[in-house]
Design a protein around this motif. Structure first.
Motif, PDB file in Angstrom:
ATOM      1  N   ILE A  54       0.832  -1.542  -0.130  1.00 54.97           N
ATOM      2  CA  ILE A  54       0.634  -0.273  -0.047  1.00 54.97           C
ATOM      3  C   ILE A  54       0.911   1.385   0.138  1.00 54.97           C
ATOM      4  CG2 ILE A  54      -1.625   1.526   1.445  1.00 54.97           C
ATOM      5  CD1 ILE A  54      -2.835  -1.159   1.851  1.00 54.97           C
ATOM      6  N   ALA A  55       1.990   1.313   0.991  1.00 55.49           N
ATOM      7  CA  ALA A  55       2.840   2.828   0.634  1.00 55.49           C
ATOM      8  C   ALA A  55       3.314   2.989  -0.164  1.00 55.49           C
ATOM      9  CB  ALA A  55       3.301   2.016   1.801  1.00 55.49           C
ATOM     10  N   VAL A  56       4.055   1.978  -0.743  1.00 54.86           N
ATOM     11  CA  VAL A  56       4.906   2.412  -2.504  1.00 54.86           C
ATOM     12  C   VAL A  56       4.063   2.075  -3.540  1.00 54.86           C
ATOM     13  CG1 VAL A  56       6.601   1.378  -4.070  1.00 54.86           C
ATOM     14  CG2 VAL A  56       6.863   1.031  -1.054  1.00 54.86           C
ATOM     15  N   GLY A  57       3.357   1.163  -3.176  1.00 58.36           N
ATOM     16  CA  GLY A  57       2.321   0.617  -5.424  1.00 58.36           C
ATOM     17  C   GLY A  57       1.533   1.957  -4.963  1.00 58.36           C
ATOM     18  N   GLU A  58       0.772   1.948  -3.620  1.00 54.80           N
ATOM     19  CA  GLU A  58      -0.854   3.005  -3.620  1.00 54.80           C
ATOM     20  C   GLU A  58      -0.604   4.704  -3.277  1.00 54.80           C
ATOM     21  OE1 GLU A  58      -3.214   1.573  -4.766  1.00 54.80           O
ATOM     22  OE2 GLU A  58      -3.405  -0.178  -4.731  1.00 54.80           O
ATOM     23  N   CYS A  59       0.170   4.860  -2.080  1.00 53.15           N
ATOM     24  CA  CYS A  59       0.998   5.439  -1.294  1.00 53.15           C
ATOM     25  C   CYS A  59       1.445   6.424  -2.652  1.00 53.15           C
ATOM     26  CB  CYS A  59       0.904   5.955  -0.108  1.00 53.15           C
ATOM     27  SG  CYS A  59      -0.371   5.517   0.380  1.00 53.15           S
ATOM     28  N   GLY A  60       2.595   5.735  -3.403  1.00 52.37           N
ATOM     29  CA  GLY A  60       3.757   5.862  -3.754  1.00 52.37           C
ATOM     30  C   GLY A  60       5.263   6.256  -3.073  1.00 52.37           C
ATOM     31  N   TYR A  61       5.008   5.999  -1.937  1.00 54.94           N
ATOM     32  CA  TYR A  61       6.859   6.090  -1.103  1.00 54.94           C
ATOM     33  C   TYR A  61       7.843   5.449  -2.123  1.00 54.94           C
ATOM     34  CZ  TYR A  61       3.701   8.414   3.062  1.00 54.94           C
ATOM     35  OH  TYR A  61       2.353   8.634   3.468  1.00 54.94           O
ATOM     36  N   SER A  62       8.729   6.019  -2.060  1.00 55.13           N
ATOM     37  CA  SER A  62      10.122   5.182  -2.027  1.00 55.13           C
ATOM     38  C   SER A  62      10.832   4.435  -1.539  1.00 55.13           C
ATOM     39  CB  SER A  62      11.157   6.482  -2.771  1.00 55.13           C
ATOM     40  OG  SER A  62      11.647   6.974  -1.517  1.00 55.13           O
ATOM     41  N   PHE A  63      12.015   3.987  -1.972  1.00 50.91           N
ATOM     42  CA  PHE A  63      12.269   3.046  -0.587  1.00 50.91           C
ATOM     43  C   PHE A  63      14.066   2.629  -1.179  1.00 50.91           C
ATOM     44  CE2 PHE A  63      10.701  -0.331  -3.817  1.00 50.91           C
ATOM     45  CZ  PHE A  63      11.091  -1.526  -3.593  1.00 50.91           C
ATOM     46  N   ASP A  64      14.639   2.602  -0.668  1.00 54.98           N
ATOM     47  CA  ASP A  64      15.778   1.635  -0.662  1.00 54.98           C
ATOM     48  C   ASP A  64      15.914  -0.046  -0.118  1.00 54.98           C
ATOM     49  OD1 ASP A  64      18.544   1.205  -1.139  1.00 54.98           O
ATOM     50  OD2 ASP A  64      18.871   2.458   0.312  1.00 54.98           O
ATOM     51  N   PRO A  65      15.820  -0.209  -1.393  1.00 55.17           N
ATOM     52  CA  PRO A  65      15.699  -1.813  -1.475  1.00 55.17           C
ATOM     53  C   PRO A  65      17.333  -2.604  -0.061  1.00 55.17           C
ATOM     54  CG  PRO A  65      15.572  -1.754  -3.906  1.00 55.17           C
ATOM     55  CD  PRO A  65      16.094  -0.437  -2.883  1.00 55.17           C
ATOM     56  N   ALA A  66      18.400  -2.207  -0.263  1.00 58.62           N
ATOM     57  CA  ALA A  66      19.371  -2.719   1.240  1.00 58.62           C
ATOM     58  C   ALA A  66      19.278  -2.533   2.364  1.00 58.62           C
ATOM     59  CB  ALA A  66      20.584  -1.880   0.640  1.00 58.62           C
TER      60      ALA A  66
END
Length: 223
Positions: free
Chosen positions: A142-154
């Motif tokens: 939800i955060a990344v796919g719906e809300c559009g937050y970015s993230f660092d996979p590491a």
């Protein structure tokens, strides 16, 4: 962090997930990866592979070089071992691959879409699949796919995302829940029958959004 400018959907290849069949066995033809051999031969090979290890998530590394043959894998070790051995029809090493989610739990398929799996981050993704619980996966989706937050996979931590998630079937059900929990103050019993839940639901829809993930109805609010 929230993304700016670039459309998220354009950046991530979308995988067709079927929430009604969380672990269906052999891959369905419409998601079967392209290989130089015939579709029938490829499907048979995948079926044999799945019957050998049907409890693990299955991926396919498809070369962008169409003269090369890709391979299936279920863990990072086998992926790293095989990726350096792939050669095209001219004997040249192949370096770039599209990573496809082939078979596994429905929530992990949606998880892969939100993560945007590729050959650089597939190791971190497989680790998250094994270590995160379903609630953490839902929060990330939800955060990344719906809300559009970015993230660092590491070093991503799903608990760092500030998202409100409710297991409710409809906005009206959420309105009833909020009234029961006292979010609108104490309501005298003789007035309870006059509450317009439909109107409250319409107001809530300004800030809250309904979605369905792996067959489960949810309502969320991005912070």
């Amino acid at each position: 962090m929230r993304p700016t400018g670039t459309d998220r959907a354009a950046r991530r290849p979308q995988i067709r997930c079927d929430p009604r069949a969380p672990h269906p066995g052999p891959p369905r033809p419409h998601i079967y990866p392209r290989t130089p051999s015939s579709p029938e031969a490829g499907f048979a090979a995948a079926t044999r592979f799945l019957f050998q290890e049907d409890e693990m998530t299955l991926f396919f590394a498809m070369p962008y070089d169409i003269s090369a043959t890709g391979f299936y894998f279920q863990d990072e070790k086998s992926f790293r071992q095989r990726i350096g051995k792939v050669r095209n029809a001219y004997g040249q090493p192949v370096e770039e691959f599209e990573i496809q989610f082939i078979d596994g739990e429905a929530i992990d398929c949606t998880f892969a879409n939100a993560w945007g799996i590729n050959q650089a981050n597939i190791g971190q993704f497989m680790q998250a699949v094994d270590e995160w619980d379903e609630g953490q996966k839902l929060r990330f989706i939800i955060a990344v796919g719906e809300c559009g937050y970015s993230f660092d996979p590491a070093n991503v931590d799903p608990d760092d995302f500030d998202v409100d998630i409710y297991e409710e079937e409809s906005m009206k059900a959420l309105a009833e829940r909020f009234v029961d929990e006292g979010l609108f103050g104490e309501i005298p019993g003789h007035l309870a029958h006059y509450i317009d839940y439909d109107a409250i639901a319409r107001d809530l829809s300004v800030d809250y959004t309904e979605t369905e993930i792996a067959g489960e109805r949810l309502i969320f609010r991005c912070q």
